[in-house]
Design an enzyme around this catalytic site. Structure first.
Site, PDB file in Angstrom:
ATOM      1  N   GLN A  70     -21.008   8.423   3.213  1.00 58.55           N
ATOM      2  CA  GLN A  70     -21.775   8.165   1.971  1.00 58.55           C
ATOM      3  C   GLN A  70     -21.018   8.729   0.767  1.00 58.55           C
ATOM      4  O   GLN A  70     -21.619   9.279  -0.156  1.00 58.55           O
ATOM      5  CB  GLN A  70     -23.157   8.795   2.067  1.00 58.55           C
ATOM      6  CG  GLN A  70     -24.143   7.946   2.842  1.00 58.55           C
ATOM      7  CD  GLN A  70     -24.396   6.586   2.189  1.00 58.55           C
ATOM      8  OE1 GLN A  70     -24.372   6.451   0.972  1.00 58.55           O
ATOM      9  NE2 GLN A  70     -24.631   5.582   2.997  1.00 58.55           N
ATOM     10  N   SER A  71     -19.715   8.584   0.757  1.00 61.76           N
ATOM     11  CA  SER A  71     -18.907   9.163  -0.312  1.00 61.76           C
ATOM     12  C   SER A  71     -19.219   8.532  -1.682  1.00 61.76           C
ATOM     13  O   SER A  71     -19.090   7.314  -1.864  1.00 61.76           O
ATOM     14  CB  SER A  71     -17.429   8.945   0.023  1.00 61.76           C
ATOM     15  OG  SER A  71     -16.629   9.268  -1.080  1.00 61.76           O
TER      16      SER A  71
END
Ligand SMILES: Cc1ncc(COP(=O)(O)O)c(C=O)c1O
Length: 313
Positions: A70-71
């Site tokens: 989930q960068s």
């Protein structure tokens, strides 16, 4: 080299009187870097202004970067690439989920190519980035690699810029509280404001945050700070980067219910939890002029594995 403009500056500095009262401060300001303009906003935009300038100068056709599943950095790299007419390849650590959610949806909307590493060490992930850069070359393009989390000493200049905005908006500020992930946000603030005014709240993203911060500061020109003066707080990591701590959950509720400000569970909620703990412990005094740096990350909330439980009482 001049940075490329990707965001809307300066970001607002907003008083947050109800949150201040709730945490025991006379006043509190929120620096809204979540409103930095590009691709849903966030701190990564300031860093990308520098790393993308390097990519353009190198004649790149494609930027390649890496991050967690989930960068926020990966999402904003995809958005910056789109804005600049470049392609993007995102090497994401972990397994591909069955249904994309949160930042992944935005990565795909922005046209990024996603590569999943599966279970991998940091070194294996770094090698995958190299392989992907090589693939771009083989396909006739010119790759430019942007480091994990967007952090290097050059990118940290983005937060020297932010320090200048803060000093103009709130001269005489005493503390800025910021989440620490890959480190360049804090490093830039320390360079711009001095170690005594910056409190980093570690999120557990890197194995040795102290070494990481020192390394980033060593690479910046004309920065003189005593390592002993750096304020990096490890008290909010809890069970690790991916876990939502009870204090972070409480901080998310408090910001939303006092100011209508939404935090993400990984970074900004930990940072506010760290601020609350410091005020309670006397490390920040009631009258201190305190700034909470909102670094964005809201899309990550909607991709977090603990999402269904985040609103439990
Ligand atoms: C929302 C958010 N806040 C803070 C950070 C931490 O920034 P840095 O990686 O520069 O330490 C990150 C990045 O990892 C982030 O995505």
């Amino acid at each position: 080299m001049r940075p490329v403009v990707l965001g809307s500056w300066p970001t607002p500095l907003e008083p947050a009187p109800r949150l201040a009262a709730a945490v025991g401060l006379a006043a509190l300001w929120v620096k809204r870097d979540d409103l930095s303009g590009l691709g849903g906003g966030g701190n990564k935009v300031r860093k990308l202004q520098y790393t993308c300038a390097q990519a353009l100068a190198a004649g790149a056709t494609t930027v390649v970067t890496s991050g967690g599943p989930q960068s926020n950095h990966a999402r904003l790299t995809a958005a910056a690439a789109a804005r600049l007419g470049l392609r993007s390849v995102l090497v994401l650590h972990g397994e591909e989920p069955e249904v994309p959610a949160g930042n992944l949806v935005l990565d795909l909307l922005a046209g990024a190519r996603l590569v999943w590493t599966g279970p991998a060490t940091a070194e294996q992930a770094r090698l995958e980035v190299e392989r992907q850069a090589e693939k771009v070359r083989r396909d006739g393009g010119i790759p430019h690699v942007i480091p994990y989390g967007g952090s290097n000493s050059y990118a940290a200049q983005g937060y020297v810029d932010c320090s200048g905005e803060l000093l103009a908006q709130l001269p005489g500020l005493d503390h800025v509280i910021v989440a620490f992930g890959s480190g360049a946000t804090m490093a830039g603030l320390v360079a711009g404001l001095g170690a005594d005014r910056v409190i980093g709240i570690d999120t557990g993203a890197v194995a040795d945050p102290d070494a990481r911060l020192s390394e980033l500061l060593d690479g910046m020109p004309d920065v003189r700070v005593r390592r002993a003066d750096l304020q990096l707080d490890g008290g909010q990591v809890g069970a690790g980067y991916a876990a939502v701590t009870p204090a972070a959950r409480e901080a998310m509720r408090l910001a939303a219910r006092t100011e209508g400000i939404f935090l993400d569970p990984t970074y900004t909620a930990r940072a506010l939890a760290g601020l609350i703990a410091r005020v309670a412990g006397g490390g920040i005094k009631r009258e201190d002029r305190t700034v909470f740096l909102h670094t964005g990350g809201l899309p990550g909330l909607f991709g977090h594995p603990e999402l269904p439980r985040l609103t439990d009482p």
